[in-house]
Design an enzyme around this catalytic site. Structure first.
Site, PDB file in Angstrom:
ATOM      1  N   CYS A  64       0.945  -0.819   0.286  1.00 62.30           N
ATOM      2  CA  CYS A  64      -0.116   0.337  -0.091  1.00 62.30           C
ATOM      3  C   CYS A  64       0.974   1.299   0.183  1.00 62.30           C
ATOM      4  O   CYS A  64       0.536   2.405  -0.799  1.00 62.30           O
ATOM      5  CB  CYS A  64      -0.512   0.699   1.171  1.00 62.30           C
ATOM      6  SG  CYS A  64      -1.647   1.388   1.434  1.00 62.30           S
ATOM      7  N   CYS A  65       1.773   1.391   1.081  1.00 59.51           N
ATOM      8  CA  CYS A  65       2.648   2.958   1.202  1.00 59.51           C
ATOM      9  C   CYS A  65       3.741   2.883  -0.672  1.00 59.51           C
ATOM     10  O   CYS A  65       3.556   3.469  -0.958  1.00 59.51           O
ATOM     11  CB  CYS A  65       3.781   2.293   2.332  1.00 59.51           C
ATOM     12  SG  CYS A  65       3.338   2.382   3.520  1.00 59.51           S
TER      13      CYS A  65
ATOM     14  N   CYS B  39      -0.976   8.707   6.687  1.00 64.24           N
ATOM     15  CA  CYS B  39      -2.113   8.810   6.913  1.00 64.24           C
ATOM     16  C   CYS B  39      -3.319   8.390   8.094  1.00 64.24           C
ATOM     17  O   CYS B  39      -2.719   7.827   9.126  1.00 64.24           O
ATOM     18  CB  CYS B  39      -2.497   7.115   5.586  1.00 64.24           C
ATOM     19  SG  CYS B  39      -1.541   7.003   4.286  1.00 64.24           S
TER      20      CYS B  39
ATOM     21  N   CYS C  91       7.406   3.829   6.310  1.00 66.40           N
ATOM     22  CA  CYS C  91       7.060   3.374   4.735  1.00 66.40           C
ATOM     23  C   CYS C  91       7.768   3.347   3.575  1.00 66.40           C
ATOM     24  O   CYS C  91       7.479   2.879   2.469  1.00 66.40           O
ATOM     25  CB  CYS C  91       6.015   4.629   4.639  1.00 66.40           C
ATOM     26  SG  CYS C  91       6.313   6.318   4.157  1.00 66.40           S
TER      27      CYS C  91
HETATM   28  S1  SF4 Z   1       0.704   4.793   5.575  1.00 69.87           S
HETATM   29 FE1  SF4 Z   1      -1.063   4.968   3.760  1.00 69.87          FE
HETATM   30  S2  SF4 Z   1      -0.104   3.989   1.530  1.00 69.87           S
HETATM   31 FE2  SF4 Z   1       1.083   3.266   4.188  1.00 69.87          FE
HETATM   32  S3  SF4 Z   1      -0.178   1.317   4.198  1.00 69.87           S
HETATM   33 FE3  SF4 Z   1      -1.351   3.311   5.769  1.00 69.87          FE
HETATM   34  S4  SF4 Z   1      -2.909   4.063   3.766  1.00 69.87           S
HETATM   35 FE4  SF4 Z   1      -1.244   2.512   2.741  1.00 69.87          FE
END
Ligand code: SF4
Length: 238
Positions: free
Chosen positions: A117-118, A200, A228
């Protein structure tokens, strides 16, 4: 390039933040960029950078999962400095695939999902933002976490092929807030609600008093995983 970074660390060892920024914003004009996530440190740097060069390149990564308060401070910052900080979004097809593969909040289920996701929402857009950039300015401080204590003022970022400049490396949290208050700089309202570090919305929560600054980020993971990938020396697609 590693030799150049060593040399820069020696040369600018005793320079103050303003001197360093003045020198690099001029010497690398058009090839230098600052990434802001609108946290307290980034707000200090935005003020300092735009005072030196009102056209300096500042960008942010909008993951589409940011808290409302971050958009609010983004707006206030644009208004205060009469600017429009550049925004990089993730590719919509990548986000659609991510959703298909791991669902809407799949990042809670495993470190692999979280890193994926990151990657989609931050690292891939960062690579686009850094195209043509030679020096990347960040708001990182050594005191922010155990994973940042080894950082240097200048570092070679192999994954992105850029020199990373961390001008606030030796600033304390108190230095940051003294500067913000003295200049009346807008800041993220979540900082007043025990969020010292903000990312986030689903991956950030408030911390206990005196807890580690980044303990509210990815709180379900152990401290050595709490990056991240944006600021790791080796960035790989997970
Ligand atoms: S920090 Fe943002 S990009 Fe990373 S896993 Fe969480 S929601 Fe996803």
């Amino acid at each position: 390039m590693r030799d150049k970074v060593l040399e820069l660390n020696r040369e600018f060892k005793n320079s103050d933040t303003k001197e360093i920024l003045e020198f690099f914003l001029k010497a690398y004009k058009g090839k230098i960029a600052f990434s802001s996530s609108f946290g307290a440190e980034d707000q200090v740097l935005t003020e300092m950078i735009l005072k030196i060069d009102a056209d300096a390149e500042i960008f942010t990564l909008d993951t589409a999962r940011l808290p409302y308060e971050t958009y609010d401070v983004m707006d206030k910052t644009n208004l205060k400095y009469k600017t429009k900080i550049k925004v990089y979004f993730p590719k919509s097809s990548d986000v659609e695939n991510l959703y298909k593969y791991q669902g809407i909040n799949g990042f809670y289920k495993s470190i692999e999902n979280r890193k994926e996701c990151c990657y989609v929402r931050k690292i891939a857009p960062l690579k686009r933002a850094l195209e043509g950039v030679e020096v990347w300015i960040t708001g990182l401080r050594a005191q922010q976490s155990i994973s940042r204590q080894e950082m240097e003022l200048f570092e070679w970022d192999e994954a992105n092929g850029v020199i990373k400049l961390n001008p606030l490396l030796l600033w304390s949290q108190e230095d940051v807030w003294t500067y913000i208050r003295s200049k009346n700089i807008p800041y993220n309202a979540l900082h007043d609600k025990s969020y010292p570090s903000i990312g986030c919305a689903p991956c950030t929560r408030a911390v206990e008093e005196n807890a580690d600054i980044r303990s509210g980020r990815w709180w379900w993971e152990s401290p050595e995983h709490k990056e991240c990938g944006l600021h790791k020396k080796e960035i790989k697609k997970c």
